[in-house]
Write a protein that holds these residues in place. Structure first.
Motif, PDB file in Angstrom:
ATOM      1  N   MET A 288      76.015  76.875   8.776  1.00 19.56           N
ATOM      2  CA  MET A 288      76.389  77.433  10.050  1.00 19.56           C
ATOM      3  C   MET A 288      76.975  76.328  10.917  1.00 19.56           C
ATOM      4  N   ASP A 289      77.896  76.694  11.765  1.00 15.48           N
ATOM      5  CA  ASP A 289      78.588  75.769  12.644  1.00 15.48           C
ATOM      6  C   ASP A 289      77.599  75.070  13.585  1.00 15.48           C
ATOM      7  N   ALA A 290      77.701  73.756  13.683  1.00 13.23           N
ATOM      8  CA  ALA A 290      76.794  72.967  14.531  1.00 13.23           C
ATOM      9  C   ALA A 290      76.917  73.374  15.997  1.00 13.23           C
ATOM     10  N   LYS A 291      78.109  73.772  16.430  1.00  8.13           N
ATOM     11  CA  LYS A 291      78.297  74.196  17.815  1.00  8.13           C
ATOM     12  C   LYS A 291      77.476  75.447  18.113  1.00  8.13           C
ATOM     13  N   VAL A 292      77.432  76.358  17.157  1.00 10.34           N
ATOM     14  CA  VAL A 292      76.666  77.590  17.337  1.00 10.34           C
ATOM     15  C   VAL A 292      75.173  77.273  17.407  1.00 10.34           C
ATOM     16  N   ILE A 293      74.701  76.401  16.523  1.00 10.04           N
ATOM     17  CA  ILE A 293      73.290  76.005  16.531  1.00 10.04           C
ATOM     18  C   ILE A 293      72.944  75.323  17.861  1.00 10.04           C
ATOM     19  N   THR A 294      73.814  74.445  18.325  1.00  9.04           N
ATOM     20  CA  THR A 294      73.578  73.751  19.589  1.00  9.04           C
ATOM     21  C   THR A 294      73.518  74.744  20.750  1.00  9.04           C
ATOM     22  N   ALA A 295      74.463  75.662  20.783  1.00  6.22           N
ATOM     23  CA  ALA A 295      74.476  76.668  21.854  1.00  6.22           C
ATOM     24  C   ALA A 295      73.236  77.556  21.795  1.00  6.22           C
ATOM     25  N   LEU A 296      72.839  77.916  20.591  1.00  8.59           N
ATOM     26  CA  LEU A 296      71.642  78.732  20.418  1.00  8.59           C
ATOM     27  C   LEU A 296      70.404  77.972  20.905  1.00  8.59           C
ATOM     28  N   ALA A 297      70.295  76.706  20.532  1.00  8.89           N
ATOM     29  CA  ALA A 297      69.150  75.892  20.949  1.00  8.89           C
ATOM     30  C   ALA A 297      69.119  75.729  22.466  1.00  8.89           C
ATOM     31  N   GLN A 298      70.281  75.543  23.063  1.00  9.98           N
ATOM     32  CA  GLN A 298      70.343  75.406  24.521  1.00  9.98           C
ATOM     33  C   GLN A 298      69.927  76.707  25.207  1.00  9.98           C
ATOM     34  N   ALA A 299      70.377  77.823  24.697  1.00 11.13           N
ATOM     35  CA  ALA A 299      70.016  79.113  25.289  1.00 11.13           C
ATOM     36  C   ALA A 299      68.520  79.388  25.161  1.00 11.13           C
ATOM     37  N   VAL A 300      67.965  79.085  23.989  1.00 11.07           N
ATOM     38  CA  VAL A 300      66.524  79.288  23.795  1.00 11.07           C
ATOM     39  C   VAL A 300      65.740  78.347  24.697  1.00 11.07           C
ATOM     40  N   SER A 301      66.160  77.095  24.788  1.00  7.08           N
ATOM     41  CA  SER A 301      65.474  76.127  25.663  1.00  7.08           C
ATOM     42  C   SER A 301      65.491  76.594  27.112  1.00  7.08           C
ATOM     43  N   ALA A 302      66.647  77.055  27.573  1.00  3.46           N
ATOM     44  CA  ALA A 302      66.756  77.530  28.955  1.00  3.46           C
ATOM     45  C   ALA A 302      65.869  78.748  29.186  1.00  3.46           C
ATOM     46  N   THR A 303      65.799  79.608  28.205  1.00  5.39           N
ATOM     47  CA  THR A 303      64.971  80.809  28.334  1.00  5.39           C
ATOM     48  C   THR A 303      63.496  80.457  28.351  1.00  5.39           C
ATOM     49  N   VAL A 304      63.086  79.583  27.455  1.00  8.42           N
ATOM     50  CA  VAL A 304      61.678  79.167  27.386  1.00  8.42           C
ATOM     51  C   VAL A 304      61.268  78.438  28.671  1.00  8.42           C
ATOM     52  N   ALA A 305      62.191  77.747  29.304  1.00  4.85           N
ATOM     53  CA  ALA A 305      61.884  76.995  30.522  1.00  4.85           C
ATOM     54  C   ALA A 305      61.662  77.900  31.744  1.00  4.85           C
TER      55      ALA A 305
END
Length: 112
Positions: free
Chosen positions: A1-18
Motif C-alpha cells: 500500500m502507498d506510504a502516503k495513504v498509510i501516513t494519512a490514515l495514521a494521522q487521521a486515527v491519531s487526531a481522532t484518538v486525541a
C-alpha cells in the motif's frame, strides 16, 4: 500500500484518538491503523495484481483459449475437438471466477 495513504490514515486515527469525546488511548493508534489499512487498500483497489480475484479470473479467461489455439491436445480427442472444449471451458471457468471474485471480495487474497 502507498506510504502516503498509510501516513494519512495514521494521522487521521491519531487526531481522532486525541479528541476528548473518543474513548481510546494513544497506544491504540497503531493497532487501529494496522486493522484498517488492508481494508483501505482493498477498497481503493490498491492490492497487488496477484491478489485480485478479478485479475486471476481474467487470466484464466485468456490463458485457456490460448492453450487451445496453440494446439494443446490429447490422444483421446482430436485437436479441433479439444480446442473447442478448452475454449468453452476456459471462457466459462474464467468468467465464473471473475464473477465470484468480484461478488465475494472483502479483502485482497492472502491478507487474512
Amino acid at each position: 500500500m502507498d506510504a502516503k495513504v498509510i501516513t494519512a490514515l495514521a494521522q487521521a486515527v491519531s487526531a481522532t484518538v486525541a479528541r476528548d469525546d473518543v474513548p481510546a488511548q494513544s497506544d491504540a493508534v497503531q493497532p487501529i491503523v494496522d486493522a484498517v489499512a488492508p481494508l483501505v487498500a482493498h477498497t481503493a483497489n490498491a492490492e497487488p495484481w496477484y491478489q485480485s480475484r478479478v485479475t486471476i479470473g481474467a487470466i484464466v479467461s485468456v490463458a485457456i483459449p490460448l492453450l487451445g489455439a496453440l494446439g494443446v491436445s490429447a490422444d483421446v480427442l482430436n485437436a479441433d475437438q479439444l480446442t473447442a472444449i478448452l475454449v468453452a471451458a476456459g471462457s466459462l471457468i474464467g468468467g465464473l471466477i471473475t464473477l465470484y471474485g468480484r461478488w465475494k471480495a472483502k479483502t485482497p487474497l492472502g491478507s487474512k
